[in-house]
Scaffold this motif. Structure first.
Motif, short mmCIF file in Angstrom:
data_model
loop_
_atom_site.label_atom_id
_atom_site.label_comp_id
_atom_site.label_asym_id
_atom_site.label_seq_id
_atom_site.Cartn_x
_atom_site.Cartn_y
_atom_site.Cartn_z
N ARG A 137 48.79 38.49 39.78
CA ARG A 137 49.94 38.95 39.02
C ARG A 137 51.06 37.92 39.08
NH1 ARG A 137 46.41 41.44 37.58
NH2 ARG A 137 46.03 43.70 37.69
N GLU A 138 51.78 37.78 37.98
CA GLU A 138 52.90 36.85 37.91
C GLU A 138 53.91 37.15 39.02
OE1 GLU A 138 56.38 35.35 34.77
OE2 GLU A 138 55.22 37.18 34.38
N GLY A 139 54.42 36.10 39.64
CA GLY A 139 55.41 36.24 40.69
C GLY A 139 54.80 36.31 42.08
N GLU A 140 53.51 36.58 42.17
CA GLU A 140 52.84 36.56 43.46
C GLU A 140 52.47 35.13 43.83
OE1 GLU A 140 50.64 40.95 43.09
OE2 GLU A 140 49.47 39.09 42.95
N LYS A 141 51.99 34.98 45.04
CA LYS A 141 51.48 33.69 45.49
C LYS A 141 50.02 33.85 45.89
CE LYS A 141 55.86 31.77 47.25
NZ LYS A 141 55.91 30.59 46.36
N ILE A 142 49.27 32.80 45.70
CA ILE A 142 47.88 32.76 46.14
C ILE A 142 47.69 31.50 46.98
CG2 ILE A 142 47.10 31.60 44.01
CD1 ILE A 142 44.43 33.08 44.32
N SER A 143 47.01 31.65 48.10
CA SER A 143 46.81 30.47 48.96
C SER A 143 45.83 29.51 48.30
CB SER A 143 46.27 30.90 50.33
OG SER A 143 44.93 31.35 50.22
N GLU A 144 45.96 28.27 48.68
CA GLU A 144 45.04 27.25 48.16
C GLU A 144 43.60 27.62 48.51
OE1 GLU A 144 44.35 22.42 48.60
OE2 GLU A 144 46.11 23.37 49.50
N TYR A 145 43.38 28.13 49.72
CA TYR A 145 42.03 28.54 50.13
C TYR A 145 41.49 29.61 49.18
CZ TYR A 145 38.37 30.86 52.84
OH TYR A 145 37.19 31.43 53.23
N ASP A 146 42.28 30.65 48.90
CA ASP A 146 41.81 31.72 48.03
C ASP A 146 41.63 31.24 46.59
OD1 ASP A 146 41.56 33.73 49.93
OD2 ASP A 146 43.65 34.37 49.75
N ALA A 147 42.47 30.32 46.17
CA ALA A 147 42.32 29.77 44.81
C ALA A 147 41.01 29.00 44.68
CB ALA A 147 43.50 28.87 44.47
N ILE A 148 40.68 28.18 45.69
CA ILE A 148 39.41 27.45 45.66
C ILE A 148 38.24 28.42 45.73
CG2 ILE A 148 37.96 25.80 46.90
CD1 ILE A 148 40.21 24.43 45.49
N ALA A 149 38.36 29.46 46.55
CA ALA A 149 37.30 30.46 46.65
C ALA A 149 37.11 31.17 45.32
CB ALA A 149 37.63 31.46 47.75
N ALA A 150 38.20 31.53 44.64
CA ALA A 150 38.10 32.17 43.33
C ALA A 150 37.44 31.25 42.31
CB ALA A 150 39.50 32.57 42.85
N LEU A 151 37.72 29.97 42.47
CA LEU A 151 37.15 28.97 41.58
C LEU A 151 35.63 28.86 41.76
CD1 LEU A 151 38.28 26.65 39.65
CD2 LEU A 151 38.10 25.16 41.65
N MET A 152 35.18 28.81 43.03
CA MET A 152 33.80 28.47 43.35
C MET A 152 32.88 29.69 43.53
SD MET A 152 34.18 25.27 43.17
CE MET A 152 32.77 24.40 43.88
N ILE A 153 33.41 30.87 43.84
CA ILE A 153 32.58 32.05 44.06
C ILE A 153 32.45 32.88 42.78
CG2 ILE A 153 32.18 34.07 45.52
CD1 ILE A 153 32.00 31.36 46.99
N PRO A 154 33.50 33.53 42.28
CA PRO A 154 33.37 34.24 41.00
C PRO A 154 33.59 33.35 39.78
CG PRO A 154 35.50 34.74 41.94
CD PRO A 154 34.79 33.87 42.95
N SER A 155 33.88 32.06 39.99
CA SER A 155 34.01 31.09 38.90
C SER A 155 35.16 31.43 37.95
CB SER A 155 32.69 31.01 38.10
OG SER A 155 32.64 29.86 37.30
N ALA A 156 36.35 31.65 38.52
CA ALA A 156 37.50 32.11 37.74
C ALA A 156 38.10 31.00 36.89
CB ALA A 156 38.55 32.68 38.70
N ASN A 157 37.98 31.15 35.57
CA ASN A 157 38.54 30.15 34.65
C ASN A 157 40.06 30.10 34.73
OD1 ASN A 157 35.99 29.49 33.71
ND2 ASN A 157 36.11 30.81 31.91
N ASN A 158 40.70 31.27 34.82
CA ASN A 158 42.17 31.27 34.86
C ASN A 158 42.71 30.57 36.11
OD1 ASN A 158 41.13 33.49 36.41
ND2 ASN A 158 43.13 34.50 36.37
N ILE A 159 41.98 30.62 37.20
CA ILE A 159 42.43 29.94 38.41
C ILE A 159 42.18 28.44 38.31
CG2 ILE A 159 42.18 29.80 40.91
CD1 ILE A 159 43.55 32.34 39.85
N ALA A 160 41.11 28.03 37.61
CA ALA A 160 40.88 26.60 37.38
C ALA A 160 42.06 26.00 36.62
CB ALA A 160 39.59 26.39 36.61
#
Length: 416
Positions: free
Chosen positions: A144-167
């Motif tokens: 959600r806008e205004g929240e923060k996501i850690s770099e670790y979780d962003a990379i995990a979102a990228l590589m595990i569920p393959s999140a395009n929006n996080i890429a």
């Protein structure tokens, strides 16, 4: 006293010259001897007497290559095991995210167990997160806008569920815009020798992002050098910041010592997978990297995973150790630079790691420590290395007998 000197004769002339020059010659000899004795000794060096290479017997490995598309296999530090299919650029879909993750981890590194930087979630990331419903994209729909996501979780979102929006979020966070990040992707590909690769987006959704299996393996070999990234890609599942569990599309993990790396599937690209695994050989952990692209037999994700699993298991069987040096075997000598040679021996059995037909290098070095001018028998004075990079095997070498400082005669008669 007024008698004239005797007349000169050849003998008298010779005696006179000896009396004049002999002291000068003697002085010169003394000076040279002193210089020879006091000038610094040459630094001792190790010389290899064992064979400089070892070749595994047999022909090239016969791996179960896929019947369509293209594939490649390599081992870190040892080189390419083999390839199949025409290595021409083809769409790679979400395998693209491997480069996105590599650049982020390279330029914003964090260690295993750490979370890295905190990234602001913008409106675009939230809006694009809902494309899982509207456009059937792989996304992380819990940000959600205004929240923060850690770099670790962003990379995990990228590589595990393959999140395009996080890429895309990571691209904007790193470079200010997706366009600037894509330029960085292509510059990095060029640096890695990926000559048949062109990136046009950070997620791989664009079919114009193309590469080859051999190029992707080059990238994979760099990824496995980043423990914190491999720690993510090898997870069977990941839990996001809201507690939602996401399964890894790469169902090779956690089987067969698999390390991930990334799937990529679209109708046009077919099934694609960049994968890695490890195999324990002796005391070494060998890292294997492979890529299978362009699998169109439905269901494409199952097909590419099955093809990759067969290729991976066969490669793990091919990679073996072979004894090349026995403990106590003379493998070289210390050269004192003045003609003295003191043998050195391996302190343990040494094996090469590889596969049939592969040739590996054998090297003898000081291991970064200066070799002493004198030392007792058994003193470790260097390292015998078999292979290169992550696949190399290292064993210390020791003096077979005492290493002695060069004597008076050696110092006096040395030349150069």
């Amino acid at each position: 006293t007024n008698n004239p000197p005797p007349p000169p004769t050849p003998m008298r002339n010779a005696v006179r010259r000896v009396k004049i020059y002999a002291p000068l010659v003697l002085l010169l000899v003394i000076v040279i001897a002193v210089v020879q004795l006091v000038r610094p000794l040459p630094a001792p060096k190790l010389k290899l007497t064992a064979k400089a290479t070892y070749t595994f017997p047999g022909g090239a490995p016969n791996l179960p290559w896929p019947t369509e598309g293209q594939a490649s296999m390599a081992a870190a530090g040892l080189g390419t095991i083999g390839s199949s299919g025409e290595q021409k650029p083809v769409p790679i879909a979400s395998v693209t995210k491997s480069m996105t993750a590599y650049i982020i981890m390279r330029d914003h590194p964090f260690k295993k167990g750490e979370k890295g930087a905190m990234i602001d979630v913008d409106k675009t990331a939230e809006t694009e997160g809902q494309k899982d419903k509207s456009d059937n994209e792989s996304t992380l729909n819990t940000v959600r806008e205004g929240e923060k996501i850690s770099e670790y979780d962003a990379i995990a979102a990228l590589m595990i569920p393959s999140a395009n929006n996080i890429a895309r979020l990571l691209a904007r966070w790193d470079s200010g815009s997706q366009e600037a990040f894509v330029k960085k992707m292509n510059d990095t590909a060029k640096e890695l020798g990926m000559t048949n690769t062109t990136y046009t987006d950070p997620s791989g959704l664009d079919a114009t992002t193309v590469s080859t299996a051999e190029d992707q393996v080059k990238l994979g070999l760099k990824i496995v050098e980043i423990p914190a990234l491999v720690d993510i890609t090898r997870m069977p599942a990941w839990t996001d910041q809201t507690g939602k569990v996401w399964q890894n599309w790469n169902r090779l993990v956690p089987f067969n010592d698999s390390l991930g790396i990334k799937t990529g599937t679209t109708t046009k690209a077919g099934g694609n997978l960049l994968f890695a695994a490890q195999k324990k050989v002796g005391d070494t952990n060998q890292l294997l990297v492979g890529a299978v692209l362009g699998q169109h037999k439905p269901p494409i994700i199952d097909t590419v995973i099955a093809q990759s699993r067969s290729l991976l298991i066969a490669t793990q069987k091919e990679v073996q150790g072979a004894p090349v040096v026995k403990k106590g075997q003379v493998v070289g000598y210390v050269d004192d630079g003045l003609g003295g040679h003191t043998p050195v021996v391996a302190t343990a059995d040494v094996q090469a790691v590889g596969w049939s037909s592969l040739t590996v290098d054998i090297k003898l070095g000081d291991g970064g420590t200066a070799i002493p001018e004198s030392a007792k028998a058994g003193t470790q004075v260097g390292v015998l290395t078999v292979g290169d990079g992550a696949s190399q095997v290292k064993v210390p070498v020791a003096l077979q007998r005492a290493l002695e400082t060069p004597g008076f005669g050696s110092k006096l008669t040395r030349i150069g």
